[in-house]
Design an enzyme around this catalytic site. Structure first.
Site, PDB file in Angstrom:
ATOM      1  CG  ASP A  37      32.646  41.036  37.033  1.00 49.82           C
ATOM      2  OD1 ASP A  37      32.115  40.047  37.563  1.00 49.82           O
ATOM      3  OD2 ASP A  37      32.979  42.051  37.668  1.00 49.82           O
ATOM      4  CG  ASP A  90      33.682  41.699  44.525  1.00 53.74           C
ATOM      5  OD1 ASP A  90      33.694  40.655  43.851  1.00 53.74           O
ATOM      6  OD2 ASP A  90      33.295  42.796  44.091  1.00 53.74           O
TER       7      ASP A  90
HETATM    8  C1  GLA Z   1      32.811  42.770  40.468  1.00 55.31           C
HETATM    9  C2  GLA Z   1      34.146  42.038  40.557  1.00 55.31           C
HETATM   10  C3  GLA Z   1      35.197  42.956  41.141  1.00 55.31           C
HETATM   11  C4  GLA Z   1      35.326  44.191  40.294  1.00 55.31           C
HETATM   12  C5  GLA Z   1      33.986  44.878  40.173  1.00 55.31           C
HETATM   13  C6  GLA Z   1      34.004  46.022  39.183  1.00 55.31           C
HETATM   14  O1  GLA Z   1      32.269  43.063  41.705  1.00 55.31           O
HETATM   15  O2  GLA Z   1      34.022  40.882  41.339  1.00 55.31           O
HETATM   16  O3  GLA Z   1      36.439  42.282  41.218  1.00 55.31           O
HETATM   17  O4  GLA Z   1      35.828  43.850  39.031  1.00 55.31           O
HETATM   18  O5  GLA Z   1      32.967  43.974  39.732  1.00 55.31           O
HETATM   19  O6  GLA Z   1      32.760  46.651  39.039  1.00 55.31           O
END
Ligand code: GLA
Length: 449
Positions: free
Chosen positions: A159, A220
């Site tokens: 990430d 997300d």
């Molecule tokens: C980000 C990613 C998600 C998830 C969260 C975890 O938002 O895009 O897919 O992994 O972090 O904190």
């Protein structure tokens, strides 16, 4: 002479860093189970032991994936997401899991997966912290890559919270280099373009393709049809930039499948599955497999949709028509014959009329003009339409917020050629452009619905 040797070594190291990761992995989009969307950062194993992020949750999911047939359909990855870590590194500066929630350690969890024929995935973050505030890898790239290798990790989601998007152009390839250096093959899932796009930067997709096996480019996913539609729109609206980047070993990742959770109806769940197959997307379920209802499980386990998603050509589909809430998407797939592709075609109904919408087209209008015609099968209801010639009108009824996904396989019209020739994947450039111009305006001025 020594100078020459060092120069060659230097060039090789530079090339490994800059030319990045060609690790031979993810020749088709990865499939498996990822914790985040359904279980988030629930670390409360005292009050909610059944649902908290703990080794037992991942073991339970792995058991179901094996015993209920998911693994044999291709879902062979079980992956941690955020919140598995301890807040502190160990005395030697290595990452360590939360000792109460992962008492057996990560190597043991990876081993648990391997013994069941599964792969094991892990989550980290390029920045100082993960998005949920656990230690990130910045300043520890080599150590952390090696730790993952030592633990037997097969897949790394990296990430990008708490880091600067500008630094990612250097940082993501660097970590990819260290992953490679461990000698352990690990699929590399990146969030690099997403954070750059979010910061209004133009991602360098050439570098991204050469570094990552998959990457997120958009927000997300959340547990709603609205969220799924936003992703579909992003992929359609930006398809000219996004679609050419997908191919065996390197995929766009529109995020997890939320099928079987709280937010999608049955029709909407089929729509997500169909569209993700058109996108050549990783199929990463994030659902409680212990309680999923059978009709949703059947969508996730639909072999015909999975086959489209996993088509060996790895060409991502495009939106070829959009008007008044009706969209048509097409993805070139095998078999190919006489310089023509077969296609998966999705008719997506974004309307909320309350009654199905009839969509009527000829295959030729969609750009499917092979004179031998196409054998058409409805992927969800199994209805077989027989051979349909390019100029024959073809009608489908599409439910509100639903989809009709058909597979149009070329019908060999001559007696020449063997079955194996028929199925042989082509050199992409030897074939006509699967999205030749007429495909983008298949209807001319005419309206069909
Ligand atoms: C980000 C990613 C998600 C998830 C969260 C975890 O938002 O895009 O897919 O992994 O972090 O904190």
């Amino acid at each position: 002479m020594t100078n020459v040797i060092w120069a060659v070594v230097g060039i090789l190291v530079f090339c490994a860093c800059v030319c990045g990761l060609e690790n031979g992995l993810a020749r088709t989009p990865p499939m498996g189970w990822l914790a985040w969307q359904r279980f988030r950062c629930n670390t409360d194993c005292v009050n909610d032991p059944h649902n908290c992020i703990s080794e037992s949750l991942f073991m339970q999911m792995a058991d179901i994936i094996v015993t209920q047939g998911y693994r044999d359909l291709g879902y062979d990855l079980v992956s941690l997401d955020d919140c598995w870590l301890s807040r502190e590194r160990d005395a030697r500066g290595r990452l360590q899991p939360d000792p109460f929630r992962f008492p057996s350690g990560i190597a043991a969890l990876a081993d648990y997966m391997h013994k069941r024929g599964l792969k094991f995935g892990i989550y980290e973050d390029y920045g100082n912290f993960t998005c949920a505030g656990y230690p990130g890898i910045l300043g520890h790239l080599q150590t952390d890559a090696q730790t993952f290798g030592d633990w037997g990790v097969d897949y790394v989601k990296l990430d990008g919270c708490y880091s600067h998007p500008v630094d990612m152009d250097k940082g993501y390839p660097e970590f990819g280099y260290f992953l490679n250096k461990t000698g352990r093959p690990m699929v590399y899932s990146c969030s690099w373009p997403f954070y750059q796009i979010f910061s209004r930067m133009q991602p360098n997709y050439t570098a991204i393709i050469n570094t990552c096996n998959l990457w997120r480019n958009f927000d997300d996913i959340q547990d709603s049809w609205e969220s799924v539609q936003r992703i579909i729109d992003y992929y359609g609206d930006n398809q000219d930039d996004i679609v050419p980047n997908a191919g065996p070993g390197h995929w766009n990742d529109p995020d997890m499948l939320i099928i079987g959770n709280f937010g999608l109806s049955y029709e909407q769940s089929k729509s997500q599955m169909a569209m993700w197959a058109i996108f050549a997307a990783p199929l990463l379920m994030s659902v409680d497999l212990r309680t999923i209802r059978p009709e949703y499980k059947a969508i996730l386990q639909n072999k015909a949709v999975i086959a489209i998603d996993q088509d060996p050509l790895g060409i991502q589909g495009k939106r070829i028509y959009k008007d008044k809430g009706i969209e048509i998407w097409a993805r070139p797939i095998t078999p190919v014959f006489q310089r023509h592709y077969s296609y998966a075609v999705a008719f997506l109904n974004r309307r909320t009329d309350g009654t199905p919408s009839e969509v009527s087209v000829t295959l030729r209008e969609l750009g499917l003009d092979f004179t031998g015609g196409y054998s058409i099968t409805d992927v969800f209801d199994g209805v077989h339409y027989g051979t349909v010639l390019p100029d024959k009108r073809f009608k489908v009824d599409v439910n509100p917020s639903g989809v009709v996904l058909v597979r149009c396989d070329l019908v060999k019209s001559t007696g020449f050629g063997t079955r194996s020739q028929f199925r042989e994947p082509p050199q992409q450039n030897a074939f006509r452009n699967p999205f030749q111009n007429n495909l983008f305006s298949p209807f001319g001025q005419q309206r069909h619905f």
